[in-house]
Design an enzyme around this catalytic site. Structure first.
Site, PDB file in Angstrom:
ATOM      1  N   CYS A   1     -78.894  17.523 -14.849  1.00  0.00           N
ATOM      2  CA  CYS A   1     -77.442  17.533 -14.724  1.00  0.00           C
ATOM      3  C   CYS A   1     -77.036  16.437 -13.749  1.00  0.00           C
ATOM      4  O   CYS A   1     -77.409  16.491 -12.578  1.00  0.00           O
ATOM      5  CB  CYS A   1     -76.991  18.891 -14.218  1.00  0.00           C
ATOM      6  SG  CYS A   1     -75.239  18.939 -13.872  1.00  0.00           S
TER       7      CYS A   1
ATOM      8  N   HIS B   1     -73.193  22.488 -28.006  1.00  0.00           N
ATOM      9  CA  HIS B   1     -74.101  21.726 -27.144  1.00  0.00           C
ATOM     10  C   HIS B   1     -73.949  22.304 -25.736  1.00  0.00           C
ATOM     11  O   HIS B   1     -72.990  21.991 -25.032  1.00  0.00           O
ATOM     12  CB  HIS B   1     -73.679  20.246 -27.211  1.00  0.00           C
ATOM     13  CG  HIS B   1     -74.447  19.325 -26.321  1.00  0.00           C
ATOM     14  ND1 HIS B   1     -75.356  18.403 -26.805  1.00  0.00           N
ATOM     15  CD2 HIS B   1     -74.427  19.137 -24.981  1.00  0.00           C
ATOM     16  CE1 HIS B   1     -75.859  17.703 -25.796  1.00  0.00           C
ATOM     17  NE2 HIS B   1     -75.310  18.133 -24.670  1.00  0.00           N
TER      18      HIS B   1
ATOM     19  N   ARG C   1     -82.806  11.254 -26.486  1.00  0.00           N
ATOM     20  CA  ARG C   1     -81.601  10.549 -26.022  1.00  0.00           C
ATOM     21  C   ARG C   1     -81.003  11.249 -24.787  1.00  0.00           C
ATOM     22  O   ARG C   1     -81.151  10.779 -23.672  1.00  0.00           O
ATOM     23  CB  ARG C   1     -80.568  10.463 -27.164  1.00  0.00           C
ATOM     24  CG  ARG C   1     -79.579   9.311 -27.015  1.00  0.00           C
ATOM     25  CD  ARG C   1     -78.487   9.507 -25.978  1.00  0.00           C
ATOM     26  NE  ARG C   1     -77.680  10.713 -26.228  1.00  0.00           N
ATOM     27  CZ  ARG C   1     -76.799  11.188 -25.361  1.00  0.00           C
ATOM     28  NH1 ARG C   1     -76.613  10.596 -24.185  1.00  0.00           N
ATOM     29  NH2 ARG C   1     -76.119  12.296 -25.622  1.00  0.00           N
ATOM     30  N   ASP C   2     -80.359  12.380 -24.985  1.00  0.00           N
ATOM     31  CA  ASP C   2     -79.665  13.043 -23.877  1.00  0.00           C
ATOM     32  C   ASP C   2     -80.654  13.437 -22.783  1.00  0.00           C
ATOM     33  O   ASP C   2     -80.332  13.404 -21.598  1.00  0.00           O
ATOM     34  CB  ASP C   2     -78.933  14.284 -24.415  1.00  0.00           C
ATOM     35  CG  ASP C   2     -77.806  14.739 -23.507  1.00  0.00           C
ATOM     36  OD1 ASP C   2     -77.578  14.117 -22.459  1.00  0.00           O
ATOM     37  OD2 ASP C   2     -77.147  15.745 -23.846  1.00  0.00           O
TER      38      ASP C   2
ATOM     39  N   ASN D   1     -79.670  20.113 -20.478  1.00  0.00           N
ATOM     40  CA  ASN D   1     -79.588  20.700 -21.814  1.00  0.00           C
ATOM     41  C   ASN D   1     -80.414  21.980 -21.896  1.00  0.00           C
ATOM     42  O   ASN D   1     -81.495  22.072 -21.324  1.00  0.00           O
ATOM     43  CB  ASN D   1     -80.193  19.736 -22.856  1.00  0.00           C
ATOM     44  CG  ASN D   1     -79.394  18.458 -22.992  1.00  0.00           C
ATOM     45  OD1 ASN D   1     -78.281  18.471 -23.469  1.00  0.00           O
ATOM     46  ND2 ASN D   1     -79.984  17.355 -22.534  1.00  0.00           N
TER      47      ASN D   1
END
Lengths: 299, 299
Positions: free
Chosen positions: A239, A206, A12-13, A248
């Site tokens: 980013c 996170h 996802r991220d 991440n």
């Protein structure tokens, strides 16, 4: 050995912030390999408007492939920005969803076009329905230390938002240091305020590795009792505020660190490195996790 | 604000591990820009056999350009593996030299073809002459936590080597975690043993970011009183044991970290980023410091 909960957010991220849009079949292969590597918590997708975030446009299709096969052995979650997304997630068979807000008014406005207060009103029906349906809800808070528009965020502001999410019914709060600018003393200051009011077992961290501070921040959080972290395979994703920069923290770096610090993660690092190699091929770009690169080239 | 001593090792440890060999003029430009960015301690070169390490083949020529111009405002040092190298360094005008050994017999044998004991005998004339000439000697110890051939190294072994170097006359001991595999608990265990016998003011830490642990390790060392660290601009250089992997911790990451943690470094980060951009052009490869990449693309 104490076990650390790692939530793999690559599908996802990670993928949401990649330029290349993978096919549903490729995503399925990615998730299959993550499960084979030992991932126990995977953030699978996001139920958002396809025209807004095309990378996540196949949420239902992906869930239909993944959940029947692995749903009994792995915890899958998905992002649900509104009740409509929640209903779609429920229909797809998810047992856990996530809502997200931020500590910064400017960020929340730009990101989800609401004030922080409005974001709470918008979540309430999700929490109410989830409570009725027996679905777990995770609460994400972005920009917990610093906001790209407002700068420094006071820990008390983050605490306030975290407490509201817990009152609404969240089972875990994920503190998102979205732009990866924080250093350990800032994480210490934030967690000192948070942990006076909220047990560490309800908090996840996170971190992004934009400035190379993620592992140092994780060490700080670990020292203060946090046992739940998000990461993405190979450092997938980037980013949005610094082109080409790290996003991440990489699962490889996190697993390497935790294992050598004496914790159990359940993840097989060598196997995970092979997953990231597959993703490099599929995304046609080099991933920049330090441990991944070292392992890939040393074997 | 407390000041941290940063020794910029890009011109030596960095360039020595780059495939591209720079011209002496390019190295001079590099060093000039480092000085303009605020570097106060620079490891400039190494007096070694040109056929063995061609990257350092212009040690005397480079010194002749750099030292007369910047020698009064910046501390320059160089590596001297033997008395012949020491004499050349002295003739070139250096006021500080460095000798190197390791804690591991296998590493010392492969690296300088001596036992650890023999390496001490070989240094003694350098220390004797330096004492006579008023030259400072720094002692490098490689593989302080782990050796690529022998694995785990006991802290007591590193302490023994450090004490011998201090007795011989070293003014500072640089603890080199050469292969970048250590995590903070290992650094803690090492420094606990070292600092029981040696004041923290005599210890420098030299970390590599091969597995992404360098900043976390620096935070650990900082917490225990260490105030002297090595780093290279942009993370120049690499790891001879893992092709493509990160080498020395990047000065950008270190300066970003230290500044945000409330320390003074004297280095202008924006200016340093421009130096690394220049080096990317000269070396025709991307540098992988996290902070460098984020700064380069955000401005």
């Amino acid at each position: 050995m104490e076990t650390i909960k790692i939530t793999e957010v690559g599908p996802r991220d990670g993928l949401q912030n990649e330029k290349t849009i993978l096919s549903t079949q490729d995503k399925f292969e990615f998730v299959t390999r993550l499960v084979e590597s030992g991932a126990k918590h995977i953030e699978l997708t996001s139920f958002v408007r396809k025209d807004r975030i095309p990378q996540m446009g196949d949420a239902s299709e992906l869930a239909a492939m993944v959940l029947p096969k692995f749903g009994s052995q792995v915890h899958f979650s998905c992002l649900t920005p509104n009740p409509k997304g929640y209903e779609a997630a429920l229909a797809s068979g998810f047992k856990e969803v996530a809502v997200f807000t931020a500590t910064s008014e400017s960020f929340t406005k730009k990101n989800i076009n609401m004030t922080v207060l409005e974001s709470f009103s918008s979540f309430q029906p999700i929490f109410d329905n989830a409570n009725r349906d027996g679905i777990k809800v995770r609460g994400y808070i972005s920009t917990v230390v610093s906001c790209p528009y407002e700068g420094k965020i006071e820990p008390s502001k983050t605490l306030e938002v975290a407490e509201r999410l817990l009152e609404a019914g969240a089972y875990e709060i994920s503190l998102g240091e979205t732009i990866g600018v924080a250093v350990p003393t800032e994480i210490e200051a934030l967690l000192e305020v948070i942990l006076k009011k909220i047990p560490s077992s309800l908090i996840n961290c996170h971190f992004h590795d934009t400035y190379g501070m993620a592992i140092a921040n994780i060490k700080q959080a670990l020292t203060m009792g946090i046992r739940s972290f998000d990461s993405s395979a190979g450092g997938l994703g980037g980013c949005p505020y610094a082109k080409g920069a790290a996003g991440n923290v990489a699962t490889e770096d996190l697993v390497y660190f935790l294992t050598k610090e004496g914790y159990e993660t359940g993840i097989n690092l060598d196997s995970l490195v092979k997953v990231s190699q597959l993703m490099e091929t599929k995304l046609n770009r080099y991933l920049n996790s330090r441990t991944y690169i070292a392992k890939k080239n040393v074997g």
